[in-house]
Design an enzyme around this catalytic site. Structure first.
Site, PDB file in Angstrom:
ATOM      1  N   GLY A  10      53.327  18.927 -32.889  1.00  0.00           N
ATOM      2  CA  GLY A  10      53.385  17.562 -32.395  1.00  0.00           C
ATOM      3  C   GLY A  10      52.049  16.859 -32.563  1.00  0.00           C
ATOM      4  O   GLY A  10      51.609  16.096 -31.699  1.00  0.00           O
ATOM      5  N   ALA A  11      51.405  17.095 -33.712  1.00  0.00           N
ATOM      6  CA  ALA A  11      50.001  16.707 -33.877  1.00  0.00           C
ATOM      7  C   ALA A  11      49.783  15.477 -34.735  1.00  0.00           C
ATOM      8  O   ALA A  11      48.650  15.172 -35.098  1.00  0.00           O
ATOM      9  CB  ALA A  11      49.213  17.881 -34.455  1.00  0.00           C
ATOM     10  N   ASP A  60      60.612  21.094 -37.761  1.00  0.00           N
ATOM     11  CA  ASP A  60      61.279  20.961 -36.468  1.00  0.00           C
ATOM     12  C   ASP A  60      61.055  22.274 -35.720  1.00  0.00           C
ATOM     13  O   ASP A  60      61.650  23.299 -36.058  1.00  0.00           O
ATOM     14  CB  ASP A  60      62.770  20.697 -36.678  1.00  0.00           C
ATOM     15  N   SER A 139      52.616  19.681 -17.886  1.00  0.00           N
ATOM     16  CA  SER A 139      52.458  18.318 -17.397  1.00  0.00           C
ATOM     17  C   SER A 139      52.478  18.335 -15.876  1.00  0.00           C
ATOM     18  O   SER A 139      53.021  19.262 -15.258  1.00  0.00           O
ATOM     19  CB  SER A 139      53.609  17.441 -17.907  1.00  0.00           C
ATOM     20  N   TYR A 151      62.626  16.879 -18.547  1.00  0.00           N
ATOM     21  CA  TYR A 151      61.205  17.014 -18.899  1.00  0.00           C
ATOM     22  C   TYR A 151      60.480  17.894 -17.874  1.00  0.00           C
ATOM     23  O   TYR A 151      59.688  18.765 -18.239  1.00  0.00           O
ATOM     24  CB  TYR A 151      60.587  15.621 -18.961  1.00  0.00           C
ATOM     25  N   LYS A 155      58.627  21.408 -18.654  1.00  0.00           N
ATOM     26  CA  LYS A 155      57.202  21.583 -18.425  1.00  0.00           C
ATOM     27  C   LYS A 155      56.918  22.664 -17.388  1.00  0.00           C
ATOM     28  O   LYS A 155      55.902  23.361 -17.469  1.00  0.00           O
ATOM     29  CB  LYS A 155      56.565  20.255 -18.015  1.00  0.00           C
TER      30      LYS A 155
END
Length: 250
Positions: A10-11, A60, A139, A151, A155
């Site tokens: 995800g960079a 992916d 997170s 989410y 996390k």
């Protein structure tokens, strides 16, 4: 400092891009991995233009074959990876009664399944080297957040995965830690403001007021924490969750 090969998922932008830039500045060869291959290549090109060494890889992470192929490509072009930062993630926010099963599956798939698949794919090269660093992005939402059941679950799961990897892989010289950002100014938080109908400037101001340090976080704040966990100095730190949130969270 010993130069290693690092993969950051995800960079292409945001926290992932900042982390890729930081690891490259620290002397590591970096694979910028993202679903958006063109954007990943652009981020890698910017790193190379500043004297770093990076490649962009499209994949992916939630796809088992794609994750394995990405790791094989990185090993062939940069060398066997010994640093992995699992940052890839998406948002599909909604209240529970409005949340679809597909939105639940998509978020758990990218965040949690992706981290599992990537960690499994790199662990053999780390074991062979007798050295490795895995950093998972959690997170503050892991503590619970309205409208983010998927989410938050993902996390929180990242933290459980991290602690288990630390236990299983520690005897091979591999550490696993998690960084849990609070409010970070990124395109993802901008999208959240748009979704709830709040001007982004007001969204930032409210978040800054809530943080004891009086400001919102920047991607580079998170990258600095990740870089520490990836360093030689962090060899006796494993299974930890570091909240990068401008104040205490847990």
């Amino acid at each position: 400092m010993t130069s290693r090969t690092a993969i950051v998922t995800g960079a292409a932008r945001g926290i992932g891009a900042a982390t890729a830039r930081r690891l490259a500045a620290d002397g590591h060869a970096v694979a910028v991995l993202d679903l958006a291959e063109e954007q990943a290549a652009a981020t890698a090109a910017a790193i190379n233009a500043k004297g770093g060494k990076a490649i962009g890889v499209g994949a992916d992470v939630a796809d088992e074959a794609a994750a394995a192929a990405a790791v094989e490509r990185v090993a062939a072009e940069l060398g066997a990876p010994q640093i992995l930062v699992n940052n890839a993630g998406i948002l599909r926010d909604n209240l529970l009664f409005k949340m679809s099963a597909s939105d639940w599956d998509a978020v758990l798939g990218v965040h949690l399944r992706g981290a599992f698949l990537m960690s499994r794919a790199v662990q053999s090269s780390m074991v062979d080297a007798g050295w490795g660093r895995i950093v998972n992005l959690s997170s503050t939402s892991a503590l619970g957040n309205r409208g983010q059941a998927n989410y938050a679950a993902a996390k929180a799961g990242m933290q459980g995965l991290t602690k288990t990897l630390a236990i299983e892989l520690g005897r091979f010289g591999i550490t696993a830690n998690a960084v849990a950002p609070g409010f970070i100014e990124t395109e993802m938080t901008r999208a959240t403001a748009e979704r709830i109908g709040v001007p982004f400037e007001d969204f930032l101001a409210h978040a800054a007021k809530e943080a004891p340090v009086g400001r919102v976080g920047q991607p580079e704040d998170v990258a600095a924490a990740v870089a520490y966990f990836c360093s030689e100095d962090a060899g006796f730190v494993s299974g930890q969750v570091l909240y990068v949130a401008g104040g205490p969270k847990a």
